[in-house]
Design an enzyme around this catalytic site. Structure first.
Site, PDB file in Angstrom:
ATOM      1  N   ASP A 331      -4.576 -18.334 -39.424  1.00  0.00           N
ATOM      2  CA  ASP A 331      -5.311 -16.959 -39.253  1.00  0.00           C
ATOM      3  C   ASP A 331      -4.191 -16.187 -39.154  1.00  0.00           C
ATOM      4  O   ASP A 331      -2.908 -16.440 -38.825  1.00  0.00           O
ATOM      5  CB  ASP A 331      -6.141 -16.929 -38.068  1.00  0.00           C
ATOM      6  CG  ASP A 331      -6.727 -15.541 -38.053  1.00  0.00           C
ATOM      7  OD1 ASP A 331      -7.159 -14.852 -38.961  1.00  0.00           O
ATOM      8  OD2 ASP A 331      -6.734 -15.130 -36.913  1.00  0.00           O
ATOM      9  N   ASP A 529      -7.461 -18.075 -33.628  1.00  0.00           N
ATOM     10  CA  ASP A 529      -7.754 -17.589 -32.169  1.00  0.00           C
ATOM     11  C   ASP A 529      -9.135 -16.852 -32.014  1.00  0.00           C
ATOM     12  O   ASP A 529      -9.184 -16.332 -30.990  1.00  0.00           O
ATOM     13  CB  ASP A 529      -6.481 -16.731 -31.669  1.00  0.00           C
ATOM     14  CG  ASP A 529      -6.642 -15.633 -32.277  1.00  0.00           C
ATOM     15  OD1 ASP A 529      -6.986 -15.407 -33.356  1.00  0.00           O
ATOM     16  OD2 ASP A 529      -5.850 -14.436 -31.682  1.00  0.00           O
ATOM     17  N   ASP A 533     -13.043 -17.595 -36.574  1.00  0.00           N
ATOM     18  CA  ASP A 533     -12.190 -18.857 -36.870  1.00  0.00           C
ATOM     19  C   ASP A 533     -12.922 -20.173 -36.443  1.00  0.00           C
ATOM     20  O   ASP A 533     -12.348 -21.212 -36.976  1.00  0.00           O
ATOM     21  CB  ASP A 533     -10.767 -18.878 -36.164  1.00  0.00           C
ATOM     22  CG  ASP A 533      -9.827 -17.672 -36.589  1.00  0.00           C
ATOM     23  OD1 ASP A 533     -10.072 -17.199 -37.687  1.00  0.00           O
ATOM     24  OD2 ASP A 533      -9.210 -17.050 -35.822  1.00  0.00           O
TER      25      ASP A 533
END
Length: 634
Positions: A331, A529, A533
């Site tokens: 990410d 995080d 996700d």
């Protein structure tokens, strides 16, 4: 419920959750007591103690083995271990049987504990879903109702600071919406009439009314929950192989032992005592004690090693997968980047003083809690512009701020708010160039026109660049999945040095790409995080969460980086690859010893004491080899 009762309930829950581990440790203590009693010559008391250890340590696994055998209609390793322990006791080797039970009980307890932990993220996700909403009907006062009673087409009022209760479109008002729960992006999105809003996101400052367009069970947030549940229910190829091998191994051993209890008497002329004795020796030496020890000590040592380096693994299976990782998807926000916007550029009109202009801008922005405003005030403090004033301001949700400082009027916000054409031409079209660099541009306008622009950007971590380079050296392809637009994603990808990137990703999009990489590359990791996700973390072969991430990401992931240091992923891969080498060495060695002992038993050249020495000796050796994983990796 009073405090005392709550504490008792909490204690009972902990005892229930850790019951298997407590029983296993208790059996270990009783085994030590039994051994001391035997040394002291108290044989009867020693046997009673060993029997107690059998019951306490073996009850859970024996029950599980019997229940699974009935449910699956096939034998399993749990039953084999219990039978091997009973066989040891039958021929008088109580200690060996009890130790066998103890080792297997400990490994089973740890496995059960890890499984219980893995189901908690669903509760964390559900906590993010609002339970009530303000329903607006027939021009009456809004009424707070349960979201379960909502229907398609209902109008809902969302106040500043509240979470959006359902998916829908805005029909009245404007505001800034924090969509981090869905997109993972730290910068709030301006929403106007006709724009979509999603359940679980946060309305920051404006009063808005929305029309519900999707049932509660079909919201994007509910899809995230469903994706996590679906991914967790899927078994990995390694797990399927282990289960298949387990069933075959148990059947072969038990069939061979059954044959040994009769065939040698008739085929080789052995007496019944010798036949039974050899069958029991076979049951002991063929038990998978050394095989279990081949994996567990090395795995626990590797997990301990990782913990010292700020890397938390949630089980040995994830270490196994990490060793063969081919693709790592990351990410952007909070992973490759800092997760907070910072000022990168400031351009002031030539007739104005830069420091004075920054002071005025920061004084205005200090009145707002918007992340971009906070970034500008931080920048101003770093530039030491002095104490901020407190101007009269008017917050225009979704657009910007109007302010008055000493009879001078200012407008601060996006190009459309200060004048799109004027903003585009300012400083020789600087806004276009900055936007191409993936930056967000804020304008300040006074009575004479555009006074200044400030460019902000979520910056790439230096350690992230180093980590990407280290991963590529290990042969791992690094891919960035982000909810950002194409321009920003392209700039960040170039700065970070990733191999590929995918922009404008929703949670479903990330899962789709993870599945594509799984199909082509088999072993895929995902680093994230945020709540958004979680589905991708659960879908990937190895989910890796940043330590400062959300509870959902931490619970869903298979591995957690406590210090948010991406370079630790390369360390973890090296650690897992070494562990795999040691595990393979141990498995080959333990199987070879078991095979040698079985053959020797058929030839009657090994008796029970020597078989036990060979069996337990091989176990000790593989344990010592596994403990090499405690050393720090280069």
């Amino acid at each position: 419920m009073n405090t005392s009762n709550r504490e008792k309930l909490s204690l009972n829950e902990k005892i229930k959750e850790h019951g298997e581990l407590i029983a296993a440790l208790a059996s270990g203590i009783i085994i030590l007591i039994a051994w001391r009693l035997n040394v002291a010559g108290l044989e009867t008391a020693s046997v009673i103690a060993y029997l107690t250890a059998f019951v306490i340590g073996g009850f859970a696994k024996a029950k599980e083995g019997i229940e699974d055998t009935i449910a699956d209609k096939r034998l399993n390793v749990e039953l084999l271990m219990i039978l091997a322990a009973v066989g040891s006791a039958i021929i008088g080797y109580w200690a060996e049987g009890a130790i066998l039970i103890f080792i297997f009980a400990v490994s089973g307890a740890l496995e059960t504990y890890a499984m219980n932990k893995s189901h908690r993220e669903i509760s964390a996700l559900m906590a993010m879903q609002p339970e009530e909403a303000w329903l607006v009907r027939d021009h009456l006062e809004p009424v707070k109702v349960s979201i379960d009673t909502l229907e398609l087409g209902d109008y809902l009022l969302i106040k500043p600071g509240e979470r959006v209760p359902a998916d829908g479109v805005i029909v009245k008002g404007t505001s800034s919406i924090d969509e981090a729960a869905i997109s993972g992006e730290p910068i709030p999105v301006s929403k106007n009439i006709g724009d979509e809003v999603f359940a679980g996101t946060v309305n920051l400052n404006g009063l808005i009314t929305m029309e519900m367009t999707k049932p509660n069970n079909e919201t994007l947030f509910q899809k995230i929950i469903a994706l996590v549940q679906s991914a967790q229910s899927e078994k990995s190829p390694s797990q399927q192989f282990i289960e298949k091998f387990e069933g075959t191994y148990v059947n072969v051993v038990l069939i061979t032992v059954a044959v040994m209890m009769f065939l040698p008497h008739f085929a080789l002329g052995w007496d019944w005592t010798t036949t039974f004795y050899r069958a029991m020796v076979l049951l002991v030496v063929a038990s998978p004690c050394a095989l279990v020890a081949s994996i567990m000590p090395a795995t626990l040592a590797a997990i301990s090693n990782g913990a010292k380096q700020g890397i938390l693994f949630k089980g040995g299976l994830h270490l196994e997968h990490l060793s063969v990782l081919n693709v790592l998807a990351v990410d952007k926000t909070g992973t490759l980047t800092q997760g907070k916007p910072v000022v990168t550029d400031m351009i002031v009109r030539p007739d104005l003083d830069e420091k004075t202009t920054l002071h005025a801008l920061a004084s205005i922005e200090a009145q707002s809690n918007h992340p971009l405003a906070q970034a500008i005030t931080r920048y101003a403090r770093e530039q030491q512009v002095g104490e901020f004033t407190q101007p009269a301001i008017e917050d225009v949700p979704g657009w910007g701020i109007k302010a008055t400082i000493q009879q001078h009027h200012y407008t601060v916000g996006k190009p459309e708010f200060v004048g799109k054409d004027e903003a585009a031409q300012f400083a020789n079209h600087a806004a276009d160039r900055l936007a191409q660099e993936g930056k967000t541009v804020i304008f300040m306008k006074d009575e004479q026109g555009i006074a200044a622009l400030v460019a902000l950007k979520d910056t790439v971590r230096q350690e992230a660049k180093d980590a990407v380079a280290a991963l590529k050296q290990l042969g791992v392809k690094v891919v960035m999945l982000t909810g950002d637009n194409e321009k920003t994603a392209h700039v960040i990808a170039q700065e970070a040095g990733v191999d590929e990137y995918v922009a404008e990703c929703l949670p479903e999009t990330k899962v789709t790409y993870i599945k594509q990489y799984l199909a082509s590359d088999k072993f895929v990791g995902m680093v994230g995080d945020g709540i958004n996700d979680a589905p991708a973390l659960a879908t990937a072969t190895t989910g890796i969460a940043m330590g400062e991430g959300t509870d959902v990401a931490l619970e869903t992931a298979d591995m957690v980086l406590m210090k948010n240091d991406l370079s630790k992923i390369a360390y973890a891969i090296k650690l897992s690859r070494k562990m795999q080498r040691i595990v393979k060495q141990n498995i080959i060695f333990s199987i070879s010893v078991i095979a040698l002992l079985i053959i020797s038993n058929f030839l009657q050249v090994v008796d029970l004491p020597l078989g036990v020495i060979g069996h337990e000796g091989s176990t000790i050796l593989v344990i010592l080899n596994g403990l090499r994983m405690l050393r720090k990796q280069d």
